[in-house]
Design a protein around this motif. Structure first.
Motif, PDB file in Angstrom:
ATOM      1  N   MET A 116       0.543  -1.635  -0.274  1.00  0.00           N
ATOM      2  CA  MET A 116      -0.485   0.271  -0.041  1.00  0.00           C
ATOM      3  C   MET A 116       1.296   1.461   0.104  1.00  0.00           C
ATOM      4  SD  MET A 116      -2.924  -0.959   2.812  1.00  0.00           S
ATOM      5  CE  MET A 116      -4.357   0.440   2.777  1.00  0.00           C
ATOM      6  N   THR A 117       1.716   0.910   0.938  1.00  0.00           N
ATOM      7  CA  THR A 117       2.725   2.239   0.736  1.00  0.00           C
ATOM      8  C   THR A 117       3.178   2.792  -0.772  1.00  0.00           C
ATOM      9  OG1 THR A 117       3.419   1.559   3.003  1.00  0.00           O
ATOM     10  CG2 THR A 117       4.514   3.803   2.175  1.00  0.00           C
ATOM     11  N   LEU A 118       3.596   1.126  -1.323  1.00  0.00           N
ATOM     12  CA  LEU A 118       4.507   1.654  -2.300  1.00  0.00           C
ATOM     13  C   LEU A 118       3.642   2.230  -2.976  1.00  0.00           C
ATOM     14  CD1 LEU A 118       7.130  -1.539  -2.810  1.00  0.00           C
ATOM     15  CD2 LEU A 118       7.148   0.471  -2.209  1.00  0.00           C
ATOM     16  N   ASN A 119       2.320   1.856  -3.414  1.00  0.00           N
ATOM     17  CA  ASN A 119       1.530   2.528  -4.414  1.00  0.00           C
ATOM     18  C   ASN A 119       0.561   3.833  -4.642  1.00  0.00           C
ATOM     19  OD1 ASN A 119       1.512   0.102  -6.044  1.00  0.00           O
ATOM     20  ND2 ASN A 119      -0.439  -1.199  -4.356  1.00  0.00           N
ATOM     21  N   ALA A 120       1.467   4.343  -3.041  1.00  0.00           N
ATOM     22  CA  ALA A 120       0.967   5.186  -2.441  1.00  0.00           C
ATOM     23  C   ALA A 120       2.391   6.402  -2.876  1.00  0.00           C
ATOM     24  CB  ALA A 120       0.352   5.711  -1.471  1.00  0.00           C
ATOM     25  N   THR A 121       3.209   6.014  -3.716  1.00  0.00           N
ATOM     26  CA  THR A 121       4.554   6.963  -3.523  1.00  0.00           C
ATOM     27  C   THR A 121       3.929   8.510  -3.931  1.00  0.00           C
ATOM     28  OG1 THR A 121       5.870   4.912  -3.796  1.00  0.00           O
ATOM     29  CG2 THR A 121       7.111   6.937  -4.405  1.00  0.00           C
ATOM     30  N   THR A 122       3.635   8.716  -5.073  1.00  0.00           N
ATOM     31  CA  THR A 122       3.335  10.099  -5.109  1.00  0.00           C
ATOM     32  C   THR A 122       2.842  10.798  -3.608  1.00  0.00           C
ATOM     33  OG1 THR A 122       2.660   9.437  -7.458  1.00  0.00           O
ATOM     34  CG2 THR A 122       1.840  12.207  -6.457  1.00  0.00           C
ATOM     35  N   LEU A 123       1.802  10.931  -3.245  1.00  0.00           N
ATOM     36  CA  LEU A 123       1.140  10.841  -1.876  1.00  0.00           C
ATOM     37  C   LEU A 123       2.584  11.426  -0.973  1.00  0.00           C
ATOM     38  CD1 LEU A 123      -1.009  12.479  -0.130  1.00  0.00           C
ATOM     39  CD2 LEU A 123      -1.056  10.105   0.456  1.00  0.00           C
ATOM     40  N   VAL A 124       3.519  10.073  -0.827  1.00  0.00           N
ATOM     41  CA  VAL A 124       4.135   9.850   1.051  1.00  0.00           C
ATOM     42  C   VAL A 124       5.165  10.335   0.685  1.00  0.00           C
ATOM     43  CG1 VAL A 124       5.525   7.998   2.088  1.00  0.00           C
ATOM     44  CG2 VAL A 124       2.775   7.703   1.449  1.00  0.00           C
ATOM     45  N   THR A 125       6.363  10.551  -1.031  1.00  0.00           N
ATOM     46  CA  THR A 125       7.218  11.754  -1.267  1.00  0.00           C
ATOM     47  C   THR A 125       6.681  13.161  -1.236  1.00  0.00           C
ATOM     48  OG1 THR A 125       6.630  10.982  -3.542  1.00  0.00           O
ATOM     49  CG2 THR A 125       8.448   9.549  -2.459  1.00  0.00           C
ATOM     50  N   SER A 126       5.926  13.470  -1.611  1.00  0.00           N
ATOM     51  CA  SER A 126       5.460  14.330  -2.203  1.00  0.00           C
ATOM     52  C   SER A 126       5.717  15.068  -0.263  1.00  0.00           C
ATOM     53  CB  SER A 126       3.882  14.809  -1.898  1.00  0.00           C
ATOM     54  OG  SER A 126       3.439  14.588  -1.441  1.00  0.00           O
ATOM     55  N   ALA A 127       5.869  14.521   0.881  1.00  0.00           N
ATOM     56  CA  ALA A 127       5.965  15.479   2.106  1.00  0.00           C
ATOM     57  C   ALA A 127       7.007  15.599   2.275  1.00  0.00           C
ATOM     58  CB  ALA A 127       5.010  14.355   3.626  1.00  0.00           C
ATOM     59  N   ALA A 128       8.197  14.973   1.797  1.00  0.00           N
ATOM     60  CA  ALA A 128       9.579  15.662   1.460  1.00  0.00           C
ATOM     61  C   ALA A 128      10.029  16.282   1.017  1.00  0.00           C
ATOM     62  CB  ALA A 128      10.234  13.919   2.367  1.00  0.00           C
ATOM     63  N   ALA A 129       9.774  16.844  -0.381  1.00  0.00           N
ATOM     64  CA  ALA A 129       9.770  17.308  -1.669  1.00  0.00           C
ATOM     65  C   ALA A 129      10.852  18.133  -1.245  1.00  0.00           C
ATOM     66  CB  ALA A 129       8.575  17.452  -1.949  1.00  0.00           C
ATOM     67  N   GLU A 130      11.203  19.304  -0.179  1.00  0.00           N
ATOM     68  CA  GLU A 130      11.690  20.002  -0.767  1.00  0.00           C
ATOM     69  C   GLU A 130      13.034  19.375  -0.121  1.00  0.00           C
ATOM     70  OE1 GLU A 130      12.631  24.248   2.382  1.00  0.00           O
ATOM     71  OE2 GLU A 130      10.393  23.424   2.895  1.00  0.00           O
ATOM     72  N   GLU A 131      13.170  18.788   0.983  1.00  0.00           N
ATOM     73  CA  GLU A 131      14.519  18.260   1.814  1.00  0.00           C
ATOM     74  C   GLU A 131      14.793  17.257   0.375  1.00  0.00           C
ATOM     75  OE1 GLU A 131      12.406  19.058   5.236  1.00  0.00           O
ATOM     76  OE2 GLU A 131      12.060  18.149   3.653  1.00  0.00           O
ATOM     77  N   TYR A 132      14.146  16.618  -0.701  1.00  0.00           N
ATOM     78  CA  TYR A 132      14.406  16.338  -1.610  1.00  0.00           C
ATOM     79  C   TYR A 132      15.288  17.053  -2.590  1.00  0.00           C
ATOM     80  CZ  TYR A 132      14.382  12.172  -5.963  1.00  0.00           C
ATOM     81  OH  TYR A 132      14.971  12.095  -6.880  1.00  0.00           O
ATOM     82  N   ASP A 133      14.264  18.036  -2.909  1.00  0.00           N
ATOM     83  CA  ASP A 133      14.896  18.993  -3.937  1.00  0.00           C
ATOM     84  C   ASP A 133      16.483  18.972  -3.824  1.00  0.00           C
ATOM     85  OD1 ASP A 133      12.619  18.394  -5.671  1.00  0.00           O
ATOM     86  OD2 ASP A 133      11.661  20.195  -4.748  1.00  0.00           O
ATOM     87  N   HIS A 134      16.168  19.529  -2.705  1.00  0.00           N
ATOM     88  CA  HIS A 134      17.826  19.622  -1.664  1.00  0.00           C
ATOM     89  C   HIS A 134      18.667  18.561  -2.123  1.00  0.00           C
ATOM     90  CE1 HIS A 134      21.045  22.115   0.265  1.00  0.00           C
ATOM     91  NE2 HIS A 134      21.008  20.849   0.976  1.00  0.00           N
ATOM     92  N   PHE A 135      18.692  17.348  -1.648  1.00  0.00           N
ATOM     93  CA  PHE A 135      19.828  16.605  -2.017  1.00  0.00           C
ATOM     94  C   PHE A 135      19.512  16.806  -3.459  1.00  0.00           C
ATOM     95  CE2 PHE A 135      18.977  11.579  -3.281  1.00  0.00           C
ATOM     96  CZ  PHE A 135      20.622  11.652  -2.489  1.00  0.00           C
ATOM     97  N   VAL A 136      19.013  16.549  -4.048  1.00  0.00           N
ATOM     98  CA  VAL A 136      19.395  15.788  -6.038  1.00  0.00           C
ATOM     99  C   VAL A 136      20.417  17.717  -5.937  1.00  0.00           C
ATOM    100  CG1 VAL A 136      17.954  16.520  -8.304  1.00  0.00           C
ATOM    101  CG2 VAL A 136      17.747  15.056  -6.375  1.00  0.00           C
ATOM    102  N   LYS A 137      20.014  18.205  -5.510  1.00  0.00           N
ATOM    103  CA  LYS A 137      20.753  19.311  -5.970  1.00  0.00           C
ATOM    104  C   LYS A 137      22.102  19.668  -5.515  1.00  0.00           C
ATOM    105  CE  LYS A 137      20.890  24.401  -5.789  1.00  0.00           C
ATOM    106  NZ  LYS A 137      20.392  25.793  -5.053  1.00  0.00           N
ATOM    107  N   VAL A 138      21.819  19.246  -4.394  1.00  0.00           N
ATOM    108  CA  VAL A 138      23.568  18.467  -3.972  1.00  0.00           C
ATOM    109  C   VAL A 138      24.272  18.211  -4.831  1.00  0.00           C
ATOM    110  CG1 VAL A 138      25.047  17.759  -1.593  1.00  0.00           C
ATOM    111  CG2 VAL A 138      23.179  19.708  -1.481  1.00  0.00           C
TER     112      VAL A 138
END
Length: 219
Positions: free
Chosen positions: A49-71
């Motif tokens: 269920m959590t894998l199928n809701a990846t879009t919803l789950v990962t959007s909660a940490a979008a800011e930190e993820y964007d910074h990680f990708v940038k670095v």
């Protein structure tokens, strides 16, 4: 099993997302708010269920993820710019010839000096008046000086090579690895605390049995 991927989540980071999820499920028994794991829903069901809701789950940490990708991209770009420079510093065929010549000169000059000095000494001892013996001795001294100069040049070349290949120059430039690690850890923490755990709690709460049911009607 099909897994929806958030638009901002790169393919190379899907495995990291699954690792954070698996860590959360493996330690669910130590979290009172996840007490329903294994009873109301199995670990496999919650994982799916959590894998199928990846879009919803990962959007909660979008800011930190964007910074990680940038670095990470900055780090890769810095490594890419250093690679051509390192390739340019590698010795080519001409440098190899020079290195061989630098090594061979003191060896050949030293051997010639030994031969000339020995032969000249023998001739000079047997026939002191013969000029050829003195000439050989002089030639031996000259080749000895050449051998000494060649050794000094070779030592200087080794010192320059060691300084050029020092770890300080190799690691210079670009974001340090600890900055990338900190950015990754911040994303993982945000993904766990603001994404995965709240989603698991909501799913378990939605499947919880009612706390009470109405009694039978009175006649």
């Amino acid at each position: 099993m099909h897994m929806n991927v958030a638009p901002h989540l790169l393919t190379e980071d899907r495995a990291e997302y699954e690792r954070v999820l698996d860590d959360a499920l493996s330690t669910a028994h130590a979290r009172p708010d996840l007490a329903g794991v294994g009873t109301r829903l199995t670990v496999a069901q919650l994982r799916a269920m959590t894998l199928n809701a990846t879009t919803l789950v990962t959007s909660a940490a979008a800011e930190e993820y964007d910074h990680f990708v940038k670095v990470r991209e900055q780090n890769r770009a810095a490594l890419g710019t250093r690679a051509p420079a390192a390739a340019a510093e590698r010795p080519g065929p001409g440098a190899g010839v020079v290195a061989i010549f630098t090594v061979m000169v003191p060896v050949l000059a030293g051997a010639a000096a030994v031969i000339f000095l020995l032969v000249g000494a023998v001739i000079h001892a047997l026939a002191p008046t013969v000029v050829f013996g003195a000439t050989l001795l002089t030639a031996g001294l000259v080749f000895g000086a050449l051998a000494a100069a060649g050794l000094l040049c070779a030592a200087a070349g080794l010192l320059v090579t060691a300084l050029r290949n020092s770890p300080v120059q190799v690691s210079a430039g670009g974001p340090p690895d600890d900055e990338l690690s900190l950015a990754r850890d911040a994303w993982r923490h945000a993904l766990l605390e603001r994404g995965i755990l709240p989603f698991l709690r909501d799913v378990l709460a939605a499947t919880a049995p009612p706390t009470g049911s109405p009694g039978p009607p009175h006649p």
